[in-house]
Scaffold this motif. Structure first.
Motif, PDB file in Angstrom:
ATOM      1  N   PHE A  83     -15.495   5.722 -15.404  1.00  0.00           N
ATOM      2  CA  PHE A  83     -14.929   5.473 -14.084  1.00  0.00           C
ATOM      3  C   PHE A  83     -14.123   4.174 -14.123  1.00  0.00           C
ATOM      4  N   ALA A  84     -13.057   4.123 -13.322  1.00  0.00           N
ATOM      5  CA  ALA A  84     -12.152   2.975 -13.356  1.00  0.00           C
ATOM      6  C   ALA A  84     -11.621   2.704 -11.958  1.00  0.00           C
ATOM      7  N   VAL A  85     -11.132   1.482 -11.761  1.00  0.00           N
ATOM      8  CA  VAL A  85     -10.492   1.089 -10.504  1.00  0.00           C
ATOM      9  C   VAL A  85      -9.084   0.608 -10.822  1.00  0.00           C
ATOM     10  N   PRO A  86      -8.150   0.702  -9.858  1.00  0.00           N
ATOM     11  CA  PRO A  86      -6.783   0.240 -10.114  1.00  0.00           C
ATOM     12  C   PRO A  86      -6.748  -1.258 -10.405  1.00  0.00           C
ATOM     13  N   ALA A  87      -5.928  -1.650 -11.371  1.00  0.00           N
ATOM     14  CA  ALA A  87      -5.734  -3.057 -11.728  1.00  0.00           C
ATOM     15  C   ALA A  87      -4.304  -3.448 -11.419  1.00  0.00           C
ATOM     16  N   GLU A  88      -4.132  -4.526 -10.666  1.00  0.00           N
ATOM     17  CA  GLU A  88      -2.801  -5.025 -10.333  1.00  0.00           C
ATOM     18  C   GLU A  88      -2.378  -6.077 -11.355  1.00  0.00           C
ATOM     19  N   GLY A  89      -1.222  -6.694 -11.115  1.00  0.00           N
ATOM     20  CA  GLY A  89      -0.753  -7.750 -11.993  1.00  0.00           C
ATOM     21  C   GLY A  89       0.437  -7.316 -12.818  1.00  0.00           C
ATOM     22  N   PRO A  90       0.786  -8.125 -13.846  1.00  0.00           N
ATOM     23  CA  PRO A  90       1.970  -7.819 -14.663  1.00  0.00           C
ATOM     24  C   PRO A  90       1.829  -6.543 -15.473  1.00  0.00           C
ATOM     25  N   HIS A  91       0.574  -6.110 -15.744  1.00  0.00           N
ATOM     26  CA  HIS A  91       0.340  -4.888 -16.506  1.00  0.00           C
ATOM     27  C   HIS A  91      -0.602  -3.986 -15.710  1.00  0.00           C
ATOM     28  N   PRO A  92      -0.090  -3.352 -14.663  1.00  0.00           N
ATOM     29  CA  PRO A  92      -0.956  -2.522 -13.822  1.00  0.00           C
ATOM     30  C   PRO A  92      -1.488  -1.324 -14.581  1.00  0.00           C
ATOM     31  N   GLY A  93      -2.637  -0.862 -14.163  1.00  0.00           N
ATOM     32  CA  GLY A  93      -3.253   0.292 -14.799  1.00  0.00           C
ATOM     33  C   GLY A  93      -4.620   0.531 -14.207  1.00  0.00           C
ATOM     34  N   LEU A  94      -5.547   1.005 -15.027  1.00  0.00           N
ATOM     35  CA  LEU A  94      -6.904   1.289 -14.596  1.00  0.00           C
ATOM     36  C   LEU A  94      -7.874   0.400 -15.356  1.00  0.00           C
ATOM     37  N   PHE A  95      -8.768  -0.251 -14.614  1.00  0.00           N
ATOM     38  CA  PHE A  95      -9.754  -1.165 -15.186  1.00  0.00           C
ATOM     39  C   PHE A  95     -11.078  -0.432 -15.309  1.00  0.00           C
ATOM     40  N   LYS A  96     -11.584  -0.314 -16.531  1.00  0.00           N
ATOM     41  CA  LYS A  96     -12.822   0.415 -16.782  1.00  0.00           C
ATOM     42  C   LYS A  96     -14.021  -0.314 -16.194  1.00  0.00           C
ATOM     43  N   LEU A  97     -14.886   0.445 -15.497  1.00  0.00           N
ATOM     44  CA  LEU A  97     -16.128  -0.106 -14.986  1.00  0.00           C
ATOM     45  C   LEU A  97     -17.195  -0.041 -16.069  1.00  0.00           C
ATOM     46  N   ASP A  98     -17.970  -1.127 -16.189  1.00  0.00           N
ATOM     47  CA  ASP A  98     -19.084  -1.126 -17.122  1.00  0.00           C
ATOM     48  C   ASP A  98     -20.297  -0.413 -16.538  1.00  0.00           C
ATOM     49  N   SER A  99     -20.260  -0.161 -15.235  1.00  0.00           N
ATOM     50  CA  SER A  99     -21.443   0.330 -14.553  1.00  0.00           C
ATOM     51  C   SER A  99     -21.167   1.667 -13.883  1.00  0.00           C
ATOM     52  N   ARG A 100     -22.089   2.105 -13.049  1.00  0.00           N
ATOM     53  CA  ARG A 100     -21.944   3.356 -12.324  1.00  0.00           C
ATOM     54  C   ARG A 100     -20.827   3.261 -11.292  1.00  0.00           C
ATOM     55  N   PRO A 101     -20.307   4.408 -10.823  1.00  0.00           N
ATOM     56  CA  PRO A 101     -19.275   4.370  -9.782  1.00  0.00           C
ATOM     57  C   PRO A 101     -19.837   3.806  -8.480  1.00  0.00           C
ATOM     58  N   VAL A 102     -18.990   3.134  -7.719  1.00  0.00           N
ATOM     59  CA  VAL A 102     -19.403   2.458  -6.492  1.00  0.00           C
ATOM     60  C   VAL A 102     -18.778   3.157  -5.297  1.00  0.00           C
ATOM     61  N   ARG A 103     -19.605   3.530  -4.337  1.00  0.00           N
ATOM     62  CA  ARG A 103     -19.099   4.169  -3.119  1.00  0.00           C
ATOM     63  C   ARG A 103     -18.208   3.201  -2.350  1.00  0.00           C
ATOM     64  N   GLY A 104     -17.103   3.721  -1.818  1.00  0.00           N
ATOM     65  CA  GLY A 104     -16.204   2.918  -1.007  1.00  0.00           C
ATOM     66  C   GLY A 104     -15.053   2.296  -1.757  1.00  0.00           C
ATOM     67  N   LEU A 105     -15.051   2.367  -3.099  1.00  0.00           N
ATOM     68  CA  LEU A 105     -13.948   1.823  -3.890  1.00  0.00           C
ATOM     69  C   LEU A 105     -12.941   2.926  -4.223  1.00  0.00           C
ATOM     70  N   PRO A 106     -11.674   2.565  -4.414  1.00  0.00           N
ATOM     71  CA  PRO A 106     -10.676   3.561  -4.855  1.00  0.00           C
ATOM     72  C   PRO A 106     -10.870   3.874  -6.335  1.00  0.00           C
ATOM     73  N   LEU A 107     -11.693   4.858  -6.642  1.00  0.00           N
ATOM     74  CA  LEU A 107     -12.089   5.143  -8.012  1.00  0.00           C
ATOM     75  C   LEU A 107     -11.236   6.228  -8.645  1.00  0.00           C
ATOM     76  N   SER A 108     -11.098   6.117  -9.953  1.00  0.00           N
ATOM     77  CA  SER A 108     -10.477   7.169 -10.758  1.00  0.00           C
ATOM     78  C   SER A 108     -11.443   7.570 -11.855  1.00  0.00           C
ATOM     79  N   LEU A 109     -11.359   8.821 -12.257  1.00  0.00           N
ATOM     80  CA  LEU A 109     -12.096   9.329 -13.399  1.00  0.00           C
ATOM     81  C   LEU A 109     -11.137   9.420 -14.575  1.00  0.00           C
ATOM     82  N   VAL A 110     -11.504   8.842 -15.710  1.00  0.00           N
ATOM     83  CA  VAL A 110     -10.692   8.902 -16.925  1.00  0.00           C
ATOM     84  C   VAL A 110     -11.450   9.771 -17.930  1.00  0.00           C
ATOM     85  N   VAL A 111     -10.795  10.808 -18.427  1.00  0.00           N
ATOM     86  CA  VAL A 111     -11.429  11.795 -19.293  1.00  0.00           C
ATOM     87  C   VAL A 111     -10.685  11.865 -20.621  1.00  0.00           C
TER      88      VAL A 111
END
Length: 354
Positions: free
Chosen positions: A12-40
């Motif tokens: 599971f990942a969340v959007p990452a902003e900045g000069p190199h936008p993309g998806l930031f991998k979560l080390d933990s379980r998915p969190v309710r209420g966050l804009p989550l993406s599934l990476v497969v």
């Protein structure tokens, strides 16, 4: 149905902003209420004997009944032929556990389906770990943790473990977090001298909601034990106060009207990486195995401990203090006993310096 080499891993990942936008991998379980993406990451898309498979959607299902908990979520391939797909997850993830099922079709138009063997559950807070540096045999290491609670206030209990089982502890075993509050801390890990360079250490942090009760969240990080660089005939580090300038009035006098400054010569055969005071950087200029640092303050702070870190990750502390009123103002007027007393006050210890 039949045998197939098709398989997949996911995170599971969340959007990452900045000069190199993309998806930031979560080390933990998915969190309710966050804009989550599934990476497969899918393997076995090319079949023996010709033909290929294209994944098209993912479903969230009840792990006991197989009932669909949400409509099909479309998968988007990151780049053609890579086998990497992403899908945007609903913000209100199901309560309790859920399973993932990938669906697609092969080159002949036949439906293909692959369920994940593990069950996932969403939690109400975010837990992340990050390494503060490499590990060395016989030394202490540090792992920083960060907790964010985007939902209702709750109390958390923290427990830490390592594999292999090394002495490990956390700076805060209990947390009280309000809505949208964060907390940070440090995991201290002692690596035995018998640890083999090149071996891996997995540090796991578990956070249990105590009030109100809820599902636990886990985060883990893998660290590599590095061989210590040889430093032949390295003398113990030393802090020498070369001059103290300025003077402070008697206690009770206006402290912000006067300033003082201390200059140090820090000797360390491993080289100086950083000099800090209260978490803030102290200006220093490296010169091979030595460095010159300058600490300054108003007279509201009359002494300070400087934390020195060398390039091996070892830390030690140097004490600096304002001279008595009338004792300084020009380096030549600083009594020899004052700088000598400060020069010998060096506490050396390895790793965290705690």
């Amino acid at each position: 149905p039949g045998n197939s080499s098709l398989d997949f891993l996911y995170y599971f990942a969340v959007p990452a902003e900045g000069p190199h936008p993309g998806l930031f991998k979560l080390d933990s379980r998915p969190v309710r209420g966050l804009p989550l993406s599934l990476v497969v990451a899918v393997t076995g898309l090319t079949r023996l004997g010709g033909g290929s498979v294209r994944m098209e959607a993912v479903e969230l299902t009840d792990p006991l009944t197989g009932r669909r908990l949400w409509g099909e979520l479309p998968l988007r391939e990151v780049a053609n032929g890579t086998g990497f797909y992403t899908a945007a997850l609903p913000p209100a993830l199901p309560q309790g556990g859920f399973a993932l099922v990938l669906r697609g079709s092969d080159s002949r138009g036949r439906r293909v389906e692959r369920p994940a063997p593990q069950v996932t559950s969403a939690v109400g807070f975010l837990l992340q770990l990050s390494s503060a540096g490499p590990l060395f045999p016989g030394q202490a290491g540090a792992v920083a943790w960060w907790v964010w609670n985007p939902n209702a206030p709750q109390e958390l209990g923290l427990a830490v473990s390592s594999d292999p089982s090394y002495p490990v502890s956390t700076s805060s075993p209990r947390l009280q977090l309000g809505r949208n509050q964060t907390a940070t801390g440090v995991i201290s890990l002692r690596v035995p001298g018998s640890a083999a360079p090149g071996s891996a250490v997995t540090v796991t942090l578990r956070a249990d909601p105590l009030s109100p009760a809820g599902d636990a969240n886990f985060a883990f990080i893998q660290l590599l034990v590095m061989p210590r660089p040889p430093v032949p005939n390295r003398a113990p580090p030393a802090c020498n106060i070369t001059s103290v300038a300025g003077a402070c009035g008697p206690p009770g006098s206006p402290c912000r009207e006067h300033r003082w400054r201390a200059r140090l010569r820090i000797l360390d055969g491993a080289g100086i990486r950083a000099v800090l005071s209260g978490g803030a950087a102290v200006p220093h200029w490296a010169d091979g195995a030595a460095a010159t640092a300058t600490y300054s303050s108003d007279c509201c702070t009359r002494e300070a401990e400087l934390l020195v870190t060398n390039w091996l990750g070892e830390e030690y502390r140097c004490l600096v203090a304002a001279p008595p009123a009338g004792a300084a103002g020009d380096p030549a007027l600083t009594p020899w006993w004052w700088t000598a007393a400060l020069a010998v006050h060096v506490a050396f210890y390895v790793g965290l310096g705690v």
